[in-house]
Scaffold this motif. Structure first.
Motif, PDB file in Angstrom:
ATOM      1  N   TYR A 201      37.807  37.626  41.448  1.00  0.00           N
ATOM      2  CA  TYR A 201      37.765  38.130  40.166  1.00  0.00           C
ATOM      3  C   TYR A 201      38.938  37.817  39.646  1.00  0.00           C
ATOM      4  CZ  TYR A 201      33.257  38.236  41.842  1.00  0.00           C
ATOM      5  OH  TYR A 201      32.029  38.096  42.491  1.00  0.00           O
ATOM      6  N   ASP A 202      38.899  38.103  37.743  1.00  0.00           N
ATOM      7  CA  ASP A 202      39.901  38.418  36.813  1.00  0.00           C
ATOM      8  C   ASP A 202      39.899  39.588  36.909  1.00  0.00           C
ATOM      9  OD1 ASP A 202      37.892  38.670  35.035  1.00  0.00           O
ATOM     10  OD2 ASP A 202      38.437  36.796  33.530  1.00  0.00           O
ATOM     11  N   LEU A 203      40.924  40.316  35.762  1.00  0.00           N
ATOM     12  CA  LEU A 203      41.054  41.168  35.362  1.00  0.00           C
ATOM     13  C   LEU A 203      39.141  42.197  34.459  1.00  0.00           C
ATOM     14  CD1 LEU A 203      43.101  44.099  35.342  1.00  0.00           C
ATOM     15  CD2 LEU A 203      43.424  42.922  33.182  1.00  0.00           C
ATOM     16  N   ARG A 204      38.549  41.402  34.064  1.00  0.00           N
ATOM     17  CA  ARG A 204      37.834  41.892  33.401  1.00  0.00           C
ATOM     18  C   ARG A 204      36.647  41.083  34.001  1.00  0.00           C
ATOM     19  NH1 ARG A 204      37.687  36.842  29.047  1.00  0.00           N
ATOM     20  NH2 ARG A 204      38.636  36.356  31.236  1.00  0.00           N
ATOM     21  N   GLY A 205      36.758  41.179  36.158  1.00  0.00           N
ATOM     22  CA  GLY A 205      35.373  40.694  36.395  1.00  0.00           C
ATOM     23  C   GLY A 205      34.553  39.830  36.820  1.00  0.00           C
ATOM     24  N   TRP A 206      35.604  38.621  36.200  1.00  0.00           N
ATOM     25  CA  TRP A 206      34.837  36.966  35.889  1.00  0.00           C
ATOM     26  C   TRP A 206      35.177  36.208  37.198  1.00  0.00           C
ATOM     27  CZ3 TRP A 206      35.140  34.652  30.610  1.00  0.00           C
ATOM     28  CH2 TRP A 206      34.244  35.268  29.413  1.00  0.00           C
ATOM     29  N   LYS A 207      34.188  35.793  38.054  1.00  0.00           N
ATOM     30  CA  LYS A 207      34.600  35.405  38.373  1.00  0.00           C
ATOM     31  C   LYS A 207      35.331  33.546  38.757  1.00  0.00           C
ATOM     32  CE  LYS A 207      32.087  33.878  44.052  1.00  0.00           C
ATOM     33  NZ  LYS A 207      33.765  33.795  43.935  1.00  0.00           N
ATOM     34  N   ARG A 208      36.464  33.772  39.154  1.00  0.00           N
ATOM     35  CA  ARG A 208      37.154  32.531  39.106  1.00  0.00           C
ATOM     36  C   ARG A 208      35.965  31.772  40.088  1.00  0.00           C
ATOM     37  NH1 ARG A 208      42.547  33.441  37.508  1.00  0.00           N
ATOM     38  NH2 ARG A 208      42.980  36.126  36.889  1.00  0.00           N
ATOM     39  N   PRO A 209      36.739  30.300  39.634  1.00  0.00           N
ATOM     40  CA  PRO A 209      37.224  29.825  38.596  1.00  0.00           C
ATOM     41  C   PRO A 209      36.199  29.860  37.729  1.00  0.00           C
ATOM     42  CG  PRO A 209      36.952  28.133  40.446  1.00  0.00           C
ATOM     43  CD  PRO A 209      36.555  28.767  40.707  1.00  0.00           C
ATOM     44  N   VAL A 210      36.429  29.775  36.055  1.00  0.00           N
ATOM     45  CA  VAL A 210      35.423  29.757  34.766  1.00  0.00           C
ATOM     46  C   VAL A 210      35.558  28.612  34.825  1.00  0.00           C
ATOM     47  CG1 VAL A 210      34.986  29.630  32.405  1.00  0.00           C
ATOM     48  CG2 VAL A 210      35.998  31.893  33.751  1.00  0.00           C
ATOM     49  N   GLY A 211      36.130  27.129  34.997  1.00  0.00           N
ATOM     50  CA  GLY A 211      36.222  25.608  34.719  1.00  0.00           C
ATOM     51  C   GLY A 211      36.136  25.919  36.045  1.00  0.00           C
ATOM     52  N   LYS A 212      36.877  23.684  36.509  1.00  0.00           N
ATOM     53  CA  LYS A 212      36.567  23.429  37.707  1.00  0.00           C
ATOM     54  C   LYS A 212      38.246  23.940  38.441  1.00  0.00           C
ATOM     55  CE  LYS A 212      36.102  19.240  35.498  1.00  0.00           C
ATOM     56  NZ  LYS A 212      36.309  17.517  35.263  1.00  0.00           N
ATOM     57  N   LYS A 213      39.008  24.660  37.679  1.00  0.00           N
ATOM     58  CA  LYS A 213      40.282  25.697  39.065  1.00  0.00           C
ATOM     59  C   LYS A 213      40.550  26.311  38.346  1.00  0.00           C
ATOM     60  CE  LYS A 213      43.774  22.394  40.310  1.00  0.00           C
ATOM     61  NZ  LYS A 213      44.774  21.819  40.124  1.00  0.00           N
ATOM     62  N   TRP A 214      41.355  27.263  38.707  1.00  0.00           N
ATOM     63  CA  TRP A 214      41.638  28.615  38.335  1.00  0.00           C
ATOM     64  C   TRP A 214      42.563  28.868  37.346  1.00  0.00           C
ATOM     65  CZ3 TRP A 214      42.562  33.528  42.525  1.00  0.00           C
ATOM     66  CH2 TRP A 214      41.794  32.994  43.479  1.00  0.00           C
ATOM     67  N   ASP A 215      43.241  29.661  36.377  1.00  0.00           N
ATOM     68  CA  ASP A 215      44.227  29.645  35.500  1.00  0.00           C
ATOM     69  C   ASP A 215      44.847  30.591  35.780  1.00  0.00           C
ATOM     70  OD1 ASP A 215      42.212  27.923  34.173  1.00  0.00           O
ATOM     71  OD2 ASP A 215      41.244  29.641  32.981  1.00  0.00           O
ATOM     72  N   ILE A 216      46.285  30.191  35.594  1.00  0.00           N
ATOM     73  CA  ILE A 216      47.555  32.039  35.952  1.00  0.00           C
ATOM     74  C   ILE A 216      47.339  32.696  34.840  1.00  0.00           C
ATOM     75  CG2 ILE A 216      49.940  31.727  35.385  1.00  0.00           C
ATOM     76  CD1 ILE A 216      50.098  28.310  35.957  1.00  0.00           C
ATOM     77  N   GLY A 217      47.688  33.641  35.334  1.00  0.00           N
ATOM     78  CA  GLY A 217      47.734  34.833  34.523  1.00  0.00           C
ATOM     79  C   GLY A 217      46.261  36.100  35.280  1.00  0.00           C
ATOM     80  N   ALA A 218      46.648  37.088  34.638  1.00  0.00           N
ATOM     81  CA  ALA A 218      45.718  38.067  34.928  1.00  0.00           C
ATOM     82  C   ALA A 218      43.759  37.367  34.265  1.00  0.00           C
ATOM     83  CB  ALA A 218      45.958  39.292  34.363  1.00  0.00           C
ATOM     84  N   TYR A 219      43.687  36.865  33.604  1.00  0.00           N
ATOM     85  CA  TYR A 219      42.141  36.747  32.924  1.00  0.00           C
ATOM     86  C   TYR A 219      42.114  35.042  33.534  1.00  0.00           C
ATOM     87  CZ  TYR A 219      43.140  41.031  30.713  1.00  0.00           C
ATOM     88  OH  TYR A 219      43.150  42.447  30.018  1.00  0.00           O
ATOM     89  N   GLU A 220      41.106  34.578  33.907  1.00  0.00           N
ATOM     90  CA  GLU A 220      39.773  32.922  33.301  1.00  0.00           C
ATOM     91  C   GLU A 220      40.168  32.974  31.525  1.00  0.00           C
ATOM     92  OE1 GLU A 220      39.196  30.819  35.485  1.00  0.00           O
ATOM     93  OE2 GLU A 220      41.201  31.716  36.396  1.00  0.00           O
ATOM     94  N   ASP A 221      39.769  31.806  31.665  1.00  0.00           N
ATOM     95  CA  ASP A 221      39.550  31.490  30.507  1.00  0.00           C
ATOM     96  C   ASP A 221      38.932  32.003  28.780  1.00  0.00           C
ATOM     97  OD1 ASP A 221      39.595  29.813  27.803  1.00  0.00           O
ATOM     98  OD2 ASP A 221      38.137  28.054  28.729  1.00  0.00           O
ATOM     99  N   ALA A 222      39.664  32.586  27.834  1.00  0.00           N
ATOM    100  CA  ALA A 222      38.422  33.351  27.515  1.00  0.00           C
ATOM    101  C   ALA A 222      37.544  32.800  26.532  1.00  0.00           C
ATOM    102  CB  ALA A 222      39.713  34.782  26.738  1.00  0.00           C
ATOM    103  N   THR A 223      37.350  31.562  26.260  1.00  0.00           N
ATOM    104  CA  THR A 223      36.405  30.902  25.350  1.00  0.00           C
ATOM    105  C   THR A 223      35.010  30.351  26.171  1.00  0.00           C
ATOM    106  OG1 THR A 223      37.934  28.673  25.615  1.00  0.00           O
ATOM    107  CG2 THR A 223      38.373  30.491  24.375  1.00  0.00           C
ATOM    108  N   THR A 224      35.172  30.013  27.337  1.00  0.00           N
ATOM    109  CA  THR A 224      34.233  29.729  27.952  1.00  0.00           C
ATOM    110  C   THR A 224      33.645  30.889  28.902  1.00  0.00           C
ATOM    111  OG1 THR A 224      35.770  28.111  28.471  1.00  0.00           O
ATOM    112  CG2 THR A 224      33.337  27.901  29.731  1.00  0.00           C
ATOM    113  N   PRO A 225      32.494  31.012  28.116  1.00  0.00           N
ATOM    114  CA  PRO A 225      31.829  32.300  28.617  1.00  0.00           C
ATOM    115  C   PRO A 225      31.301  32.040  30.442  1.00  0.00           C
ATOM    116  CG  PRO A 225      30.788  30.978  27.375  1.00  0.00           C
ATOM    117  CD  PRO A 225      32.034  30.141  27.108  1.00  0.00           C
TER     118      PRO A 225
END
Length: 165
Positions: free
Chosen positions: A127-151
């Protein structure tokens, strides 16, 4: 502390009076042993007047294994220069990480960030800092947050429940 893990953090302008945001030194036989630093953003960290610092430092006599990779390192905005001496096989050195609004402390990644889908998938850390399950897309994002533009994906509805008789 042996076996520390630094996963998916965002360091922005941290350690301004020091050379590195994270330091691993050998002071006893076990300090820093088998440590990992993966999937982190180190932006404008360390001494701002030097291009040789700003991410993590590992003592040359550190016992055991150390792994550092998939990290994104860059100097001060607006040019976000690369850092001299940073070398990771899959790390990113320099360039604008394209935060949504760093001036307002919004360190989520914009839709055109070069850090999107560039991280290593890590088990048990989902999970990212907001509690969103990783990944939002196909792969994980670098940093504390997953992509903010994709719900985030909608949760699955519960299974069908039979009515009681």
């Amino acid at each position: 502390i042996p076996r520390t893990r630094w996963y998916n953090n965002t360091f922005y302008r941290s350690a301004s009076n020091h050379q590195y945001a994270i330091t691993f030194l050998k002071q006893t036989n076990y300090d820093g042993e088998d440590a990992e630093v993966m999937n982190n953003l180190f932006i404008a960290c360390g001494e701002f007047d030097s291009n040789n610092y700003g991410w993590y430092y590992v003592s040359t006599n550190l016992p055991g294994r150390f792994t550092g990779d998939y990290n994104y390192v860059a100097g001060l905005p607006p040019s976000y220069p690369g850092k001299t001496g940073f070398s990771e096989p899959r790390g990113i050195n320099g360039g604008d990480p394209k935060f949504v609004n760093a001036a307002a402390y919004d360190f989520m990644l914009s839709e055109d960030s070069p850090a999107l889908e560039k991280a290593l998938t890590l088990t048990g850390f989902d999970y990212d800092l907001r509690g969103w399950k990783r990944p939002v897309g196909k792969k994980w994002d670098i940093g504390a947050y997953e992509d903010a533009t994709t719900p985030p994906p909608a949760p699955k509805p519960p299974g069908r429940v039979r009515p009681k008789k």
